[in-house]
Write a protein that holds these residues in place. Structure first.
Motif, PDB file in Angstrom:
ATOM      1  N   ASN A   1      30.334 -91.846   1.764  1.00 20.95           N
ATOM      2  CA  ASN A   1      28.878 -91.770   1.844  1.00 20.95           C
ATOM      3  C   ASN A   1      28.203 -93.058   1.381  1.00 20.95           C
ATOM      4  N   VAL A   2      28.993 -94.119   1.234  1.00 17.91           N
ATOM      5  CA  VAL A   2      28.485 -95.446   0.907  1.00 17.91           C
ATOM      6  C   VAL A   2      28.783 -96.348   2.100  1.00 17.91           C
ATOM      7  N   LEU A   3      27.748 -96.841   2.764  1.00 14.26           N
ATOM      8  CA  LEU A   3      27.912 -97.679   3.946  1.00 14.26           C
ATOM      9  C   LEU A   3      27.707 -99.146   3.591  1.00 14.26           C
ATOM     10  N   TRP A   4      28.501-100.016   4.210  1.00 19.89           N
ATOM     11  CA  TRP A   4      28.406-101.459   3.994  1.00 19.89           C
ATOM     12  C   TRP A   4      28.129-102.104   5.354  1.00 19.89           C
ATOM     13  N   ASP A   5      26.984-102.766   5.447  1.00 19.96           N
ATOM     14  CA  ASP A   5      26.527-103.334   6.717  1.00 19.96           C
ATOM     15  C   ASP A   5      26.653-104.851   6.674  1.00 19.96           C
ATOM     16  N   ARG A   6      27.716-105.367   7.290  1.00 22.26           N
ATOM     17  CA  ARG A   6      27.932-106.814   7.316  1.00 22.26           C
ATOM     18  C   ARG A   6      27.010-107.517   8.300  1.00 22.26           C
TER      19      ARG A   6
END
Length: 350
Positions: A206-211
């Motif tokens: 539930n933790v998103l990382w948007d590069r």
């Protein structure tokens, strides 16, 4: 909820009682829809938890809104229950990045710092002291879960046995351990903890990382509110849930990477162990995603009390034991037995 001119694209996740999918809507944009599945067995908290999630997203305090995709719409029309948010095409969940080995050490540190600011800084800044006490919620859910699991043939021995051994350690059975925890007054310590707005389901999925974000990667939080519909309580709740996944244990349970069952020829000796040498589990040792979060928690709130961490882990285990079957359910009950006994003291408890 599908309307004319809209196009289903793909499923993101089939949860325990919800389906999350991506749709293209009339203006050409892409949205994520999270809806209750009407498949008969929704789980004990299905509708109430999703209702609470919608209320949560509607009522986010201003400092915390930047960490969540904005709520676009919600519905409860008697045929369906759900909501939609924008689809973040460039974002990946941190769990997937860890498992594929593509998250760098620098990114892991940056992601943890974002978790700290979003959760300990912004979400936890909202006091909820006037709401229903967390201790009441915790106790009701624990009692309901133990009663329900006592009716399940595959785990009733673990619930009702006065004593048993788990991995060679002497333990009280689940019901007796629960009674001992109450008799010692251990849960009363929850009342001295702050009561804040929680995330409630703070796991790496539930933790998103948007590069793709500019000028630098950014983090998003999704799917707040616990399985049992909780989003108010002690800050410790979010820390315990986060660590349960970031250190690998919860992922092992969800992926079936464990051994659980009775020892051959015995009704009182049981085993439960994580397969730490399995290739997916090595990913959690190759990169650290929890120590900066733990250090920041200590700085914000002080050293986490070990007995309360164990009581929260037992809560997580029993809640999910009610929503699983077979080996998964057995493993979660065994873990709850161990955690309640840990809360009672070091080593053997009788």
């Amino acid at each position: 909820m599908a309307c004319g001119g809209e196009q289903f694209l793909f499923n993101l996740r089939d949860g325990f009682w919800e389906r999350t999918a991506v749709w293209r809507v009339g203006d050409g944009s892409e949205v994520v829809r999270k809806e209750l599945r009407r498949l008969g067995r929704d789980g004990p908290w299905a509708q109430s938890a999703l209702h609470e999630e919608i209320l949560y997203l509607r009522s986010l305090p201003e400092p915390a809104r930047r960490w969540f995709p904005p709520l676009l719409e919600s519905w409860d029309d008697g045929k369906g229950l759900g909501y939609s948010v924008p689809y973040l095409r460039g974002a990946r969940d941190a769990a997937g990045l860890v498992l594929e080995g593509s998250l760098s050490d620098a990114e892991a540190e940056a992601l943890q710092d974002c978790v700290v600011q979003a959760v300990f800084g912004d979400l936890h800044s909202e006091s909820c002291r006037g709401d229903e006490p967390f201790l009441k919620h915790w106790r009701v859910i624990m009692e309901q879960s133990i009663a329900a699991l006592g009716q399940v043939e595959d785990v009733v021995l673990l619930v009702e046995a006065p004593r048993l051994k788990v991995d060679g350690a002497n333990c009280l059975g689940l019901r007796r351990a629960w009674t001992a925890v109450l008799d010692k007054g251990l849960p009363e310590a929850f009342d001295s903890e702050p009561c804040v707005r929680l995330h409630g389901d703070l796991i790496l999925e539930n933790v998103l990382w948007d590069r793709s974000a500019a000028p630098e990667p950014r983090m998003w939080l999704i799917d707040p509110v616990s399985v049992a519909g909780l989003w108010r309580g002690p800050p410790l709740f979010d820390l315990a849930k986060y660590e349960s996944y970031a250190r690998g244990g919860l992922y092992a349970l969800r992926a079936g990477l464990f051994e659980a069952g009775p020892e051959p020829g015995s009704s009182t000796d049981w085993r439960f162990s994580v397969q730490w040498e399995a290739e997916p589990m090595r990913a959690f040792r190759r990169i650290d995603l929890w120590q900066r979060v733990r250090a920041a928690y200590v700085q914000h709130w002080g050293e986490p009390p070990a007995p309360l961490m164990s009581l929260l882990d037992a809560y997580f285990s029993l809640v999910m034991a009610r929503n699983t079957e077979g080996r998964q359910q057995l493993a979660r009950v065994l873990q709850a037995v161990r955690r309640l006994n840990e809360a009672l003291g070091e080593g053997d408890v009788f």
